[in-house]
Design an enzyme around this catalytic site. Structure first.
Site, PDB file in Angstrom:
ATOM      1  N   LYS A  54       0.845  -1.197   0.000  1.00  0.00           N
ATOM      2  CA  LYS A  54       0.000   0.000   0.000  1.00  0.00           C
ATOM      3  C   LYS A  54       0.880   1.246   0.000  1.00  0.00           C
ATOM      4  O   LYS A  54       0.625   2.212  -0.717  1.00  0.00           O
ATOM      5  CB  LYS A  54      -0.931  -0.003   1.218  1.00  0.00           C
ATOM      6  CG  LYS A  54      -2.043  -1.043   1.103  1.00  0.00           C
ATOM      7  CD  LYS A  54      -2.825  -1.226   2.394  1.00  0.00           C
ATOM      8  CE  LYS A  54      -3.837  -2.365   2.237  1.00  0.00           C
ATOM      9  NZ  LYS A  54      -4.557  -2.693   3.478  1.00  0.00           N
ATOM     10  N   GLN A  98      -4.749  -1.649   9.811  1.00  0.00           N
ATOM     11  CA  GLN A  98      -4.629  -2.962   9.178  1.00  0.00           C
ATOM     12  C   GLN A  98      -5.227  -4.034  10.092  1.00  0.00           C
ATOM     13  O   GLN A  98      -4.897  -4.114  11.273  1.00  0.00           O
ATOM     14  CB  GLN A  98      -3.142  -3.259   8.896  1.00  0.00           C
ATOM     15  CG  GLN A  98      -2.902  -4.523   8.119  1.00  0.00           C
ATOM     16  CD  GLN A  98      -3.463  -4.488   6.692  1.00  0.00           C
ATOM     17  OE1 GLN A  98      -3.324  -3.500   5.973  1.00  0.00           O
ATOM     18  NE2 GLN A  98      -4.115  -5.567   6.288  1.00  0.00           N
ATOM     19  N   ASP A 121     -11.091   2.938   3.937  1.00  0.00           N
ATOM     20  CA  ASP A 121     -11.490   1.539   3.724  1.00  0.00           C
ATOM     21  C   ASP A 121     -13.011   1.404   3.601  1.00  0.00           C
ATOM     22  O   ASP A 121     -13.515   0.347   3.236  1.00  0.00           O
ATOM     23  CB  ASP A 121     -11.009   0.659   4.900  1.00  0.00           C
ATOM     24  CG  ASP A 121      -9.635   0.042   4.640  1.00  0.00           C
ATOM     25  OD1 ASP A 121      -9.287  -0.148   3.459  1.00  0.00           O
ATOM     26  OD2 ASP A 121      -8.920  -0.248   5.621  1.00  0.00           O
TER      27      ASP A 121
END
Ligand SMILES: NC(=O)c1ccc[n+]([C@@H]2O[C@H](COP(=O)([O-])OP(=O)(O)OC[C@H]3O[C@@H](n4cnc5c(N)ncnc54)[C@H](OP(=O)(O)O)[C@@H]3O)[C@@H](O)[C@H]2O)c1
Length: 288
Positions: A54, A98, A121
């Site tokens: 990422k 995460q 997200d």
């Protein structure tokens, strides 16, 4: 018949170049560099790889990115404190935590703590609700990656019967929401299957577009696919020999489907790409 391969790597590269162009224009116009901050708790090796990918993708697209590493032993309240600092930071446009988180920390609570305007997200209940009513603030990365793959491969979703295997909050459910919406990339008739679904094969064989998001190697066999259907394999599983494989038995499916995504090189590269798009979106909101 041999299916055409939907090349996620190529499509993701094309989209990343487009995003990089838009990032450059945005930076030129506003003198703001969109910034993503990732929080990684613990030492999970797979999570470390995801985060590295990422960050690299951000740099290549001209976005700023930074990583906050916290030890396994971090308390929930310390983690929530970090998130609140990022919520308040004017130069941070996207925050991601995460997953998975260590035991003792509630992922639900942590994800709700991220300010919805920075929730790249798209996991915050407010953003999921906005998606559900058709006014999305962000599009969830993996489902949006699937929709983008279909669009860019010329697969018509309007009126198509889409059968999704898997109903998770990360993939199956938001993908169903997106594909049933009115308009471009949507307008599909959507069926969602799960572990309690009866006669799964009967259902999957009705699909014009079959999406596998179960997380089990070998789950979708050739006999479950309608000849000519488009098959999207979201699954990422480690097989016994350590190879990355999807949920679909590729060798069987490729003989029956009309088009199919491989694993690796299908949906995976799109997920990270859509995260870049969302970070740019987050930055755009600050100048409106
Ligand atoms: N490529 C990417 O970027 C990406 C991103 C995210 C996830 N993934 C991969 O996608 C896969 C799914 O991820 P996830 O987070 O959605 O997984 P998940 O939360 O474990 O959900 C799996 C879903 O599969 C259903 N299922 C399990 N066994 C089944 C059966 N025998 N018949 C029908 N349905 C069954 C479950 O049903 P119940 O709800 O009834 O339990 C559940 O809805 C994983 O391999 C994951 O690694 C890939």
């Amino acid at each position: 018949m041999s299916a055409s391969i939907i090349d996620g790597k190529r499509i993701a590269k094309e989209l990343r170049e487009e995003i990089a162009g838009r990032v450059a224009s945005f930076r030129g116009e506003h003198s703001i560099q969109p910034k993503l901050v990732a929080i990684l708790v613990g030492e999970d090796p797979a999570s470390q790889v995801y985060i590295r990918n990422k960050q690299r993708a951000c740099e290549q697209a001209g976005l700023a990115s930074s990583l906050i590493r916290l030890p396994d032993s971090v308390s929930q309240s310390e983690l929530l404190g970090q998130i609140e600092d990022l919520n308040q930071a004017p130069d941070v446009h996207g925050i991601l935590v995460q997953l998975p988180l260590p035991e003792g920390i509630s992922a639900d609570l942590v994800l709700r703590a991220i300010r919805p305007e920075k929730d790249v997200d798209c996991f915050h209940p407010e953003n999921v609700g906005m998606l559900a009513i058709g006014t999305p603030r962000f599009l969830p990365c993996t489902p949006a990656g699937v929709v983008e793959l279909l669009k860019r491969s010329g697969v018509e979703t309007r009126g198509a019967h889409v059968v999704i295997c898997g109903r998770s909050n990360i993939v199956g459910k938001p993908l169903a929401l997106m594909m049933m919406q009115k308009g471009d990339g949507g307008d599909a008739t959507v069926s969602v299957c799960h572990s309690r679904s009866r006669n799964l094969e009967e259902l999957t064989r009705q699909a014009d577009i079959l999406v596998a998001a179960v997380g089990r190697e070998g789950f979708i066999t050739g006999s479950m696919i309608r000849p000519g259907a488009t098959v999207i394999d979201v699954g990422t599983n480690r097989s016994a020999n350590g190879k990355l494989v999807g949920d679909v038995v590729f060798e069987e499916a490729v003989e029956i489907a009309g088009a199919i995504t491989p694993v690796p090189g299908g949906v995976g590269p799109m997920t990270v790409t859509l995260l870049l798009e969302n970070t740019l979106r987050g930055a755009r909101r600050t100048v409106r």
